[in-house]
Design a protein around this motif. Structure first.
Motif, PDB file in Angstrom:
ATOM      1  N   GLY A  34      29.448  37.488  17.896  1.00  0.00           N
ATOM      2  CA  GLY A  34      29.855  38.305  19.030  1.00  0.00           C
ATOM      3  C   GLY A  34      29.585  39.786  18.827  1.00  0.00           C
ATOM      4  O   GLY A  34      29.413  40.270  17.705  1.00  0.00           O
ATOM      5  N   ILE A  35      29.542  40.484  19.953  1.00  0.00           N
ATOM      6  CA  ILE A  35      29.393  41.951  19.953  1.00  0.00           C
ATOM      7  C   ILE A  35      30.500  42.531  20.826  1.00  0.00           C
ATOM      8  O   ILE A  35      30.719  42.067  21.956  1.00  0.00           O
ATOM      9  CB  ILE A  35      28.025  42.381  20.524  1.00  0.00           C
ATOM     10  CG1 ILE A  35      26.874  41.786  19.703  1.00  0.00           C
ATOM     11  CG2 ILE A  35      27.917  43.904  20.585  1.00  0.00           C
ATOM     12  CD1 ILE A  35      25.511  42.019  20.343  1.00  0.00           C
ATOM     13  N   LEU A  36      31.168  43.560  20.310  1.00  0.00           N
ATOM     14  CA  LEU A  36      32.172  44.279  21.107  1.00  0.00           C
ATOM     15  C   LEU A  36      31.769  45.746  21.172  1.00  0.00           C
ATOM     16  O   LEU A  36      31.534  46.385  20.135  1.00  0.00           O
ATOM     17  CB  LEU A  36      33.556  44.164  20.468  1.00  0.00           C
ATOM     18  CG  LEU A  36      34.552  43.199  21.120  1.00  0.00           C
ATOM     19  CD1 LEU A  36      35.863  43.165  20.334  1.00  0.00           C
ATOM     20  CD2 LEU A  36      34.815  43.582  22.570  1.00  0.00           C
ATOM     21  N   GLY A  37      31.641  46.281  22.400  1.00  0.00           N
ATOM     22  CA  GLY A  37      31.270  47.683  22.579  1.00  0.00           C
ATOM     23  C   GLY A  37      32.469  48.527  22.986  1.00  0.00           C
ATOM     24  O   GLY A  37      33.252  48.120  23.857  1.00  0.00           O
ATOM     25  N   PHE A  38      32.596  49.689  22.383  1.00  0.00           N
ATOM     26  CA  PHE A  38      33.725  50.588  22.649  1.00  0.00           C
ATOM     27  C   PHE A  38      33.220  51.958  23.085  1.00  0.00           C
ATOM     28  O   PHE A  38      32.111  52.371  22.728  1.00  0.00           O
ATOM     29  CB  PHE A  38      34.586  50.737  21.383  1.00  0.00           C
ATOM     30  CG  PHE A  38      35.201  49.448  20.918  1.00  0.00           C
ATOM     31  CD1 PHE A  38      36.407  49.000  21.439  1.00  0.00           C
ATOM     32  CD2 PHE A  38      34.554  48.664  19.958  1.00  0.00           C
ATOM     33  CE1 PHE A  38      36.961  47.813  21.015  1.00  0.00           C
ATOM     34  CE2 PHE A  38      35.101  47.469  19.530  1.00  0.00           C
ATOM     35  CZ  PHE A  38      36.314  47.035  20.060  1.00  0.00           C
ATOM     36  N   PRO A  39      34.042  52.698  23.800  1.00  0.00           N
ATOM     37  CA  PRO A  39      33.593  54.016  24.286  1.00  0.00           C
ATOM     38  C   PRO A  39      33.569  55.083  23.205  1.00  0.00           C
ATOM     39  O   PRO A  39      32.933  56.112  23.381  1.00  0.00           O
ATOM     40  CB  PRO A  39      34.632  54.356  25.364  1.00  0.00           C
ATOM     41  CG  PRO A  39      35.860  53.611  24.963  1.00  0.00           C
ATOM     42  CD  PRO A  39      35.369  52.344  24.338  1.00  0.00           C
ATOM     43  N   LEU A  40      34.280  54.854  22.092  1.00  0.00           N
ATOM     44  CA  LEU A  40      34.356  55.870  21.052  1.00  0.00           C
ATOM     45  C   LEU A  40      34.048  55.282  19.681  1.00  0.00           C
ATOM     46  O   LEU A  40      34.405  54.143  19.385  1.00  0.00           O
ATOM     47  CB  LEU A  40      35.759  56.506  21.001  1.00  0.00           C
ATOM     48  CG  LEU A  40      36.216  57.324  22.211  1.00  0.00           C
ATOM     49  CD1 LEU A  40      37.653  57.779  22.003  1.00  0.00           C
ATOM     50  CD2 LEU A  40      35.301  58.512  22.443  1.00  0.00           C
ATOM     51  N   ARG A  41      33.391  56.078  18.868  1.00  0.00           N
ATOM     52  CA  ARG A  41      33.144  55.701  17.479  1.00  0.00           C
ATOM     53  C   ARG A  41      34.466  55.411  16.756  1.00  0.00           C
ATOM     54  O   ARG A  41      34.561  54.504  15.930  1.00  0.00           O
ATOM     55  CB  ARG A  41      32.397  56.854  16.803  1.00  0.00           C
ATOM     56  CG  ARG A  41      32.135  56.656  15.325  1.00  0.00           C
ATOM     57  CD  ARG A  41      31.623  57.960  14.720  1.00  0.00           C
ATOM     58  NE  ARG A  41      31.352  57.834  13.305  1.00  0.00           N
ATOM     59  CZ  ARG A  41      31.197  58.878  12.497  1.00  0.00           C
ATOM     60  NH1 ARG A  41      31.271  60.106  12.983  1.00  0.00           N
ATOM     61  NH2 ARG A  41      30.959  58.694  11.217  1.00  0.00           N
ATOM     62  N   LEU A  42      35.497  56.187  17.078  1.00  0.00           N
ATOM     63  CA  LEU A  42      36.808  56.000  16.457  1.00  0.00           C
ATOM     64  C   LEU A  42      37.346  54.593  16.693  1.00  0.00           C
ATOM     65  O   LEU A  42      37.892  53.948  15.793  1.00  0.00           O
ATOM     66  CB  LEU A  42      37.808  57.011  17.028  1.00  0.00           C
ATOM     67  CG  LEU A  42      37.546  58.500  16.750  1.00  0.00           C
ATOM     68  CD1 LEU A  42      38.498  59.339  17.581  1.00  0.00           C
ATOM     69  CD2 LEU A  42      37.712  58.795  15.288  1.00  0.00           C
TER      70      LEU A  42
END
Length: 831
Positions: A34-42
Motif C-alpha cells: 500500500g501507499i499512503l499520501g500525506f499533505p506534510l512531511r511531518l
C-alpha cells in the motif's frame, strides 16, 4: 501511474478527531502492499515511525522530497502527496486530507491523485465532508463512509492570553507573530512549544515532546497543526483569522477555521475554540456552522495537466496551459514550478537550453526543486539554474566539489532561531537534490551528509527555541503548583533560594528578591512567589525569632533598620520626631503572627534606641514642671531638637530664678551666651540620630549631611542651610560655622582673659576652634569685636564693640557709650 477501473474506491469523510487516518493505516496493513499520501512531511514521518513498531522495517518505506528510506523489498510506502510513487502497483492507495484539492498552491497535485492514482484492490480518500460532491462526480462507483466526531466542539469566545488554560494551542500565521506570542506565553505561562510546517521533523518532534511531556502547557502553531497532527489539546485559540497565502492577505474560509479548531479535544474529550488578542470576532452563524461541522461544499478543485509533452518548447507550454474538460475542475495558475520554467524559456539566450525532449524533461524536473527558503527568489533561480547546467553538461551530475561548498557554508551551529531555521531550509534544498536519482555524484554520501547536518541543525534549533521561548524554571514550578506537589526548597549560603533545583532568587533579611528577566509580568512574580511560599515561610519565621533574640540591629541614614546588613524595616513619621512609626520590609509570605511579633519588637527597640542615644531630649518631653517659664523653655527646646537661639527665648530666661536654673542644669540644659542647648546631644552618635529623626519627621533637607565629626570650625564656600546647621550644633557667622558648645567655651576663655575691657588673643583660643589666626580674627569681627594690634609688641587685643543704627541711619559704636555690655557679661551666669 496506476489506474484500475475494477478497484474499489472508498471516501472516508468527516471532521477532525474522527479516526480517519487511523482507519486508513489499519486498512492498508490488512493488504499485502500500500501507499499512503500525506499533505506534510511531518505527518508522513509520524505515521512511518508508528508503522515501524508494528511491521518489519524491511517492508516499510518513507518517501518525501528531502528524505527517502526505501528498503529493497518495501511493501508499504508513507509519502508526501507530491512524492507518492505513481508507477508502483500496490493493492491499497490512500490520500489524506483530500480537501487539499482546493488549495491555491498544491491543489493540482491532490487533484491528480484523486483522478488518476488507484490501488489494485482499494483506493481510499480521507478528508472533509466538503469534498463529497466532488468525489461523487468521479466516473466511478464510490462508497462513502461518514465519520462522526468522537467529542463535542464548542466556541468559548474571546480570552486574554494570560487567562488561557493549560493544554491550549495558540494559532498565528506568520513567523513574526509566532515568535511574539511565544515570548508573551513564556513570560506569562513559563513557555510554549513551537509547531510550524517549515520545521524539520526532528525539531518538530522535539518541540512536541516538550508539550506532551508536560514541560510546557502551551503550543504556538501555524495552520500546519490542522493537518492531522494529533496531540492532547483541549483548546484552540486564534490570534488572527487572516493569512498570507503566497499571493495576498486573505481571511480564512470556514473550512480552514474548522480544520484548525477541530484539533481541540482528542478522541472522547470535548474541545473548545475561541479567539485571543486582536483577532476579529466570528459571527454567530459562523460559530454554529463550525460547531456542527456544517460547511459549504467545495464546488471546484484545482487542476493542471500532468501528461506533459516535452518534444519542444511550444508543445511543453501548450500542454501545461491545457484547460480541464470537467466543470468541477479549475486550471491552477501561477505555480512556482511553472513560473520558473517560463522564466528560463523566456531567457533561453542566457542558458542555451536545447529544444530536445531529454533536456526539457530535465529542466522541468529542476523546476520542481522546492523553494524552502522563500526569502530571496533570485537565490532560488540561481540554485535551479546551477543544478540544470550540471545535469545537462559534462558528467551530467552535480559534482562533489560544488555540493561540498554549499554544505560547508551551512555547517555552522552558531546563530539565533531565524538564522538556524534559514540554514535548515537551505539544507533541505540540497537534501532534495541529493535524493533525486542520478542527479549527484556519490549520492549515498550526500544523502547521509545532508541528513546528518539537518539533524544536527535541527537539534540546535530545538535548543534555541527552548532557550528563547521556554522558561524552564517557571514551567517546572507552575506545573508543580498545579499538581499540588510539595516542592523541595533549599536555602544556600543563607541567601540563595533553590526550589526543585531551580534558583528563584535571594532571601535578603526577610525579603525575597525574585530572579526574573527584564520585562517580566506580574504573573511571573506571582508564580515564583506561590512556589516559594511553601518553603520560605518557615525560614522567615525562624529569622524573626533570631532577630528578636540577638537584637543586633542598626538604624542607618536611609531610615532603614538593618539586621545582618539587610534592611528589615523602615522608620516613617510618627506623632513627633522622637517617636517614629515602623514599617516592616518583609515578604508577604511572612505569616501574620510572626509579622505582629516583629512589629511589636521593633517598635520597642526603636524607642529604647532613641532613649539611649537622646535620653536628655526624650526626658524633655516627659518633664513635668509647674513653673510656666521652665515648662515653656523645655517645650521650645524639645520642638527645636535640643538647640535654641537665646534671643528667641530671652523673655523666659529673664524670669528664671536660681532654683529654676539648677533644675534645668540637672536636666542637661546649658544656658549659654548665644544658645540654650542640651550639651550631651553633641556627641557624634547623638548628632547622627537627631538629624536622622529630624529628617524622617519633616521629610526635608534629605540630601544635607552634618559636618564631619571632630570639626569645631567650618569655613564653607557653599550656602549651607542655617536652620539645619543649628540642629547639627553649629552657629552661622556669615560663611563660618562654629560648634555652639565650643562657642560657649570660647566665651568663658574671653571672660577669663579680659583685663580692663580688653582681651589678649592667645593660641589657646585659636586652637580651641581649630582654625587659623586669620579666620579667627575674621570671626571675632563678625561677632562684633574690634581688633587692636600693638605697634611695639607682636600682640593682638580685641574688645567687644557692637554696632547699632540710629534713627538717622548713622552707625554708632557701642564703645563710645559710658557703660560697656562686657560689664554685663561678667555678671551672666553660664550655668
Amino acid at each position: 501511474m496506476h489506474l484500475n477501473n475494477n478497484s474499489k474506491i472508498t471516501a472516508v469523510l468527516g471532521p477532525t478527531n474522527t479516526g480517519k487516518t487511523h482507519m486508513a493505516i489499519e486498512t492498508m496493513l490488512n493488504f499485502e502492499s500500500g501507499i499512503l499520501g500525506f499533505p506534510l512531511r511531518l505527518l508522513a514521518r509520524e505515521v512511518y515511525e508508528k508503522i515501524l513498531k508494528r511491521v518489519n522495517p524491511a517492508k516499510v518505506a518513507l518517501i518525501t522530497g528531502e528524505e527517502k528510506i526505501i528498503p529493497m523489498n518495501a511493501k508499504y510506502f508513507l509519502c508526501t502527496v507530491e512524492s507518492m510513487p505513481i508507477d508502483k502497483n500496490v493493492e491499497f492507495v490512500g490520500v489524506d486530507e483530500i480537501q487539499m484539492c482546493a488549495d491555491h498552491e498544491r491543489g493540482h497535485i491532490f487533484t491528480d491523485r484523486l483522478l488518476n492514482l488507484r490501488g489494485e484492490k482499494l483506493t481510499m480518500f480521507l478528508g472533509s465532508h466538503t469534498m463529497k460532491n466532488i468525489i461523487g462526480s468521479l466516473k466511478e462507483d464510490v462508497e462513502f463512509i461518514s465519520k462522526e466526531r468522537f467529542s463535542k466542539l464548542t466556541y468559548s469566545g474571546q480570552k486574554k492570553i494570560s487567562r488561557l488554560q493549560r493544554k491550549t494551542a495558540i494559532i498565528a500565521f506568520s513567523i513574526e507573530e509566532i515568535y511574539a506570542i511565544a515570548e508573551l506565553v513564556r513570560r506569562q505561562k513559563g513557555g510554549a512549544a513551537i509547531v510550524m510546517g517549515t520545521l524539520s521533523p526532528k525539531t518538530r518532534n522535539s518541540q512536541v515532546r516538550l508539550y506532551e511531556s508536560g514541560d510546557v502547557d502551551y503550543l504556538v502553531a501555524t495552520d500546519a497543526i490542522g493537518m492531522g497532527i494529533n496531540m492532547d489539546i483541549n483548546d484552540v485559540y486564534f490570534t488572527s483569522l487572516k493569512k498570507f497565502d503566497g499571493k495576498k492577505l486573505r481571511r480564512l474560509n470556514l473550512a480552514e477555521i474548522s480544520q484548525i479548531a477541530g484539533r481541540a479535544g482528542r478522541h472522547i474529550n470535548d474541545g473548545n475554540f475561541g479567539i485571543t488578542g486582536d483577532c476579529e470576532n466570528l459571527t454567530s452563524e459562523e460559530v454554529e456552522l463550525v460547531e456542527n461541522h456544517k460547511l459549504e461544499s467545495i464546488q471546484k478543485i484545482f487542476w493542471r495537466n500532468s501528461n506533459l509533452d516535452f518534444r519542444s518548447f511550444e508543445k511543453l507550454i501548450n500542454s501545461l496551459d491545457e484547460r480541464p474538460n470537467e466543470n468541477f475542475l479549475r486550471r491552477i495558475n501561477d505555480c512556482e514550478d511553472e513560473k520558473i520554467l517560463k522564466y528560463f524559456l523566456k531567457n533561453n539566450s542566457k542558458l542555451s537550453i536545447a529544444n530536445e525532449k531529454y533536456i526539457l524533461e530535465t529542466l522541468w524536473d529542476c523546476c520542481q526543486i522546492p523553494d524552502f527558503v522563500k526569502h530571496t527568489y533570485g537565490h532560488h533561480l540561481d540554485v535551479v539554474s546551477k543544478v540544470f547546467k550540471f545535469l545537462t553538461s559534462g558528467e551530467k551530475r552535480v559534482p562533489n566539489i560544488y555540493m561540498r561548498e554549499q554544505i560547508k557554508n551551512l555547517d555552522v551551529l552558531a546563530g539565533n532561531v531565524d538564522t538556524l531555521a534559514n540554514r535548515i531550509s537551505n539544507v533541505r534544498t540540497w537534501a532534495y537534490v541529493a535524493n533525486k536519482r542520478n542527479w549527484i555524484q556519490n549520492q549515498d554520501y550526500w544523502l547521509e551528509r545532508t541528513k546528518t547536518l539537518e539533524d544536527k541543525l535541527s537539534e540546535r534549533l530545538h535548543e534555541e527555541l527552548s532557550k528563547s521561548f521556554i522558561d524552564k524554571r517557571a514551567s517546572v514550578l507552575a506545573r508543580g503548583l498545579k499538581q499540588d506537589a510539595i516542592l523541595e526548597t533549599k536555602i544556600k549560603n543563607e541567601r540563595e533560594v533553590i526550589i526543585d533545583g531551580h534558583f528563584i532568587g535571594e532571601l535578603k533579611g526577610l525579603k525575597l528578591n525574585l530572579d526574573f528577566k527584564t520585562g517580566a509580568l506580574d504573573t511571573d512574580i506571582k508564580s515564583l512567589k506561590k512556589a516559594a511560599r511553601q518553603g520560605i515561610g518557615p525560614e522567615l519565621e525562624k529569622r524573626v525569632n533570631l532577630i528578636i533574640k540577638d537584637k543586633s540591629l542598626k538604624l542607618n541614614e536611609d531610615f532603614k533598620i538593618y539586621w545582618l546588613e539587610n534592611a528589615i524595616a523602615q522608620i516613617m513619621p510618627g506623632k513627633n520626631y522622637l517617636e517614629p512609626n515602623v514599617n516592616l520590609i518583609t515578604d508577604d509570605i511572612l505569616d501574620d503572627n510572626s509579622r505582629n511579633k516583629l512589629i511589636s519588637f521593633l517598635n520597642d527597640w526603636i524607642l529604647k534606641f532613641i532613649n539611649l542615644e537622646l535620653k536628655d531630649l526624650v526626658n524633655l518631653n516627659k518633664f513635668k514642671q509647674k513653673n510656666n517659664y521652665v515648662r515653656a523653655l523645655c517645650y521650645q527646646l524639645f520642638e527645636n531638637n535640643g538647640v535654641l537661639k537665646r534671643d528667641s527665648v530671652k523673655e523666659f530666661i529673664k524670669n528664671l530664678n536660681q532654683e529654676d536654673r539648677k533644675t534645668l542644669r540637672n536636666k542637661g540644659i546649658k544656658i549659654g551666651r548665644y544658645h540654650i542647648f542640651l550639651h550631651r546631644i553633641f556627641k557624634p552618635s547623638a548628632v547622627t540620630t537627631r538629624v536622622l529623626l529630624w529628617k524622617n519627621f519633616f521629610r526635608n533637607n534629605l540630601k544635607l549631611d552634618p559636618p564631619k565629626f571632630g570639626l569645631n570650625f567650618l569655613d564653607s564656600k557653599k550656602d549651607l542651610d542655617q536652620k539645619f546647621m543649628l540642629i547639627c550644633g553649629f552657629e552661622k557667622f556669615k560663611n563660618f560655622f562654629v560648634r555652639i558648645d565650643i562657642l560657649e567655651r570660647l566665651f568663658v576663655k574671653i571672660i577669663e582673659k579680659r583685663v580692663e575691657n580688653k582681651i589678649k588673643l592667645d593660641s589657646d583660643m585659636v586652637n580651641l576652634l581649630g582654625c587659623n589666626k586669620d579666620n579667627f580674627l575674621k570671626l571675632l569681627r563678625l561677632m562684633d569685636y574690634k581688633i587692636e594690634k600693638m605697634k611695639n609688641k607682636n600682640e593682638i587685643y580685641f574688645r567687644y564693640s557692637p554696632v547699632k543704627v540710629d534713627h538717622k541711619k548713622k552707625i554708632i559704636r557701642e564703645d563710645k557709650k559710658k557703660d560697656s555690655p562686657f560689664d554685663v557679661l561678667t555678671n551672666v551666669n553660664f550655668n
